[in-house]
Design an enzyme around this catalytic site. Structure first.
Site, PDB file in Angstrom:
ATOM      1  N   LYS A  10       0.832  -1.199   0.000  1.00 16.89           N
ATOM      2  CA  LYS A  10       0.000   0.000   0.000  1.00 16.89           C
ATOM      3  C   LYS A  10       0.874   1.260   0.000  1.00 16.89           C
ATOM      4  CE  LYS A  10      -3.911  -2.235   2.430  1.00 16.89           C
ATOM      5  NZ  LYS A  10      -4.781  -2.157   3.648  1.00 16.89           N
ATOM      6  N   TYR A  50     -12.504  -2.333  -2.703  1.00 16.94           N
ATOM      7  CA  TYR A  50     -13.060  -2.346  -1.345  1.00 16.94           C
ATOM      8  C   TYR A  50     -14.588  -2.271  -1.327  1.00 16.94           C
ATOM      9  CZ  TYR A  50      -8.428  -2.015   0.814  1.00 16.94           C
ATOM     10  OH  TYR A  50      -7.152  -2.268   1.252  1.00 16.94           O
ATOM     11  N   ASN A 121      -1.872  -0.287   7.278  1.00 17.92           N
ATOM     12  CA  ASN A 121      -1.235  -1.572   7.609  1.00 17.92           C
ATOM     13  C   ASN A 121      -0.339  -2.102   6.490  1.00 17.92           C
ATOM     14  OD1 ASN A 121      -3.335  -2.240   5.938  1.00 17.92           O
ATOM     15  ND2 ASN A 121      -4.535  -3.305   7.487  1.00 17.92           N
ATOM     16  N   HIS A 124      -1.819  -5.357   1.581  1.00 21.63           N
ATOM     17  CA  HIS A 124      -3.108  -6.036   1.400  1.00 21.63           C
ATOM     18  C   HIS A 124      -2.832  -7.456   0.953  1.00 21.63           C
ATOM     19  CE1 HIS A 124      -7.119  -7.097  -0.055  1.00 21.63           C
ATOM     20  NE2 HIS A 124      -6.487  -7.646  -1.079  1.00 21.63           N
ATOM     21  N   GLU A 135     -10.224 -10.204  -6.970  1.00 19.95           N
ATOM     22  CA  GLU A 135      -9.213  -9.148  -6.882  1.00 19.95           C
ATOM     23  C   GLU A 135      -8.150  -9.271  -7.979  1.00 19.95           C
ATOM     24  OE1 GLU A 135      -9.568  -8.807  -1.992  1.00 19.95           O
ATOM     25  OE2 GLU A 135      -7.719  -9.546  -2.889  1.00 19.95           O
TER      26      GLU A 135
HETATM   27  N1  UDP Z   1      -9.668  -0.914   7.771  1.00 19.52           N
HETATM   28  C1  UDP Z   1      -9.687   0.161   8.637  1.00 19.52           C
HETATM   29  N2  UDP Z   1     -10.451   0.077   9.768  1.00 19.52           N
HETATM   30  C2  UDP Z   1     -11.157  -1.038  10.097  1.00 19.52           C
HETATM   31  C3  UDP Z   1     -11.136  -2.132   9.216  1.00 19.52           C
HETATM   32  C4  UDP Z   1     -10.381  -2.041   8.062  1.00 19.52           C
HETATM   33  O1  UDP Z   1      -9.040   1.174   8.373  1.00 19.52           O
HETATM   34  O2  UDP Z   1     -11.824  -1.058  11.144  1.00 19.52           O
HETATM   35  C5  UDP Z   1      -8.875  -0.828   6.529  1.00 19.52           C
HETATM   36  C6  UDP Z   1      -7.509  -1.526   6.653  1.00 19.52           C
HETATM   37  O3  UDP Z   1      -6.553  -0.776   5.906  1.00 19.52           O
HETATM   38  C7  UDP Z   1      -7.793  -2.866   6.010  1.00 19.52           C
HETATM   39  C8  UDP Z   1      -8.775  -2.485   4.890  1.00 19.52           C
HETATM   40  O4  UDP Z   1      -9.576  -1.469   5.475  1.00 19.52           O
HETATM   41  O5  UDP Z   1      -6.614  -3.484   5.534  1.00 19.52           O
HETATM   42  C9  UDP Z   1      -9.652  -3.614   4.371  1.00 19.52           C
HETATM   43  O6  UDP Z   1     -10.363  -4.198   5.435  1.00 19.52           O
HETATM   44  P1  UDP Z   1     -10.557  -5.764   5.562  1.00 19.52           P
HETATM   45  O7  UDP Z   1     -11.580  -6.008   6.619  1.00 19.52           O
HETATM   46  O8  UDP Z   1     -10.789  -6.352   4.199  1.00 19.52           O
HETATM   47  O9  UDP Z   1      -9.145  -6.248   6.161  1.00 19.52           O
HETATM   48  P2  UDP Z   1      -7.900  -7.005   5.482  1.00 19.52           P
HETATM   49  O10 UDP Z   1      -8.470  -8.073   4.575  1.00 19.52           O
HETATM   50  O11 UDP Z   1      -7.095  -5.970   4.738  1.00 19.52           O
HETATM   51  O12 UDP Z   1      -7.131  -7.587   6.636  1.00 19.52           O
HETATM   52 MG    MG Z   2      -9.936  -7.984   3.052  1.00 19.76          MG
END
Ligand code: UDP
Ligand code: MG
Length: 165
Positions: A10, A50, A121, A124, A135
Site C-alpha cells: 500500500k 473495497y 497496515n 493487502h 481481486e
Molecule cells: N480498515 C480500517 N479500519 C477497520 C477495518 C479495516 O481502516 O476497522 C482498513 C484496513 O486498511 C484494512 C482495509 O480497510 O486493511 C480492508 O479491510 P478488511 O476487513 O478487508 O481487512 P484485510 O483483509 O485488509 O485484513
Molecule cells: Mg480484506
C-alpha cells in the site's frame, strides 16, 4: 492446495521504503511471484477493490488512503502462487488492526492507526479463494500473469492504445 493471492504494498509501505523488507519477508513463504507492477490507483479501482466495505464509516478515508492521497500516489501489485498461498501470506501479514497484529508480522512491525482511525497496515492480501479471484481479475489482465490460473478467452477488439512514439 495450489492457490494464488493478490498482494498489494500500500502507499504507506512504499512511502516508508519498505518494499525490499516486505518482499524479503514474502520470500520466506517460498511462494512463486507470478505477476508484479506499480499502479497509480484510480478512485474507481479503489472503490471496486473495497466494495464490500462501502457502508463502513471509514470507507472514504480508506479510498483516499489506497489511492495514495496521504502518501505517494502508487501501489505495488503482485500475485503470489503456490501451496496454501492465501493462508501463508495472511499469516505473514498479521491481523488487520496493526495494534492487534503479532509484533513480528508485517503489519505488527510496520503498521499504525492514524488519528482519524484508518489502519495504515502497509500490505493487502486476499482473504479467501473467491476474493483472490475477484481481486486478481480486477488488478491484472491475463497476459500480465506468467502462469495460467483462471480460464481465458480471446476476443477481437478495436481499441485505442498508447504505444511508444
Ligand atoms: N480498515 C480500517 N479500519 C477497520 C477495518 C479495516 O481502516 O476497522 C482498513 C484496513 O486498511 C484494512 C482495509 O480497510 O486493511 C480492508 O479491510 P478488511 O476487513 O478487508 O481487512 P484485510 O483483509 O485488509 O485484513
Ligand atoms: Mg480484506
Amino acid at each position: 492446495m495450489i492457490q494464488q493471492t493478490l498482494v498489494l504494498i500500500k502507499p504507506d509501505g512504499l512511502q516508508k521504503s519498505l518494499t525490499g523488507n516486505i518482499l524479503t519477508r514474502l520470500s520466506e513463504t517460498r511462494l512463486d511471484i507470478v505477476a508484479a507492477k506499480v499502479v497509480r490507483v484510480s478512485r474507481e479501482l479503489a472503490e471496486k477493490h473495497y466494495c464490500h466495505l462501502k457502508d463502513k464509516p471509514f470507507f472514504e478515508d480508506l479510498i483516499r488512503y489506497i489511492c495514495g492521497e496521504f502518501h505517494k500516489r502508487k501501489v505495488m501489485a503482485m500475485v503470489y502462487y503456490g501451496e496454501n498461498a492465501i493462508e501463508k501470506v495472511r499469516k505473514l501479514a498479521g491481523a488487520t488492526n496493526p495494534e492487534e497484529a503479532e509484533a513480528v508480522s508485517i503489519r505488527g512491525a510496520y503498521g499504525r492507526i492514524t488519528t482519524t482511525g484508518v489502519y495504515e497496515n502497509v500490505i493487502h492480501c486476499s482473504n479467501n479463494e473467491k476474493e483472490a479471484e475477484r481481486e486478481i481479475k480486477l488488478w491484472f489482465n491475463p497476459e500480465e500473469i506468467i502462469v495460467d490460473i483462471y480460464p481465458t478467452k480471446v476476443v477481437k477488439r478495436e481499441i485505442e492504445q498508447r504505444v511508444w512514439a
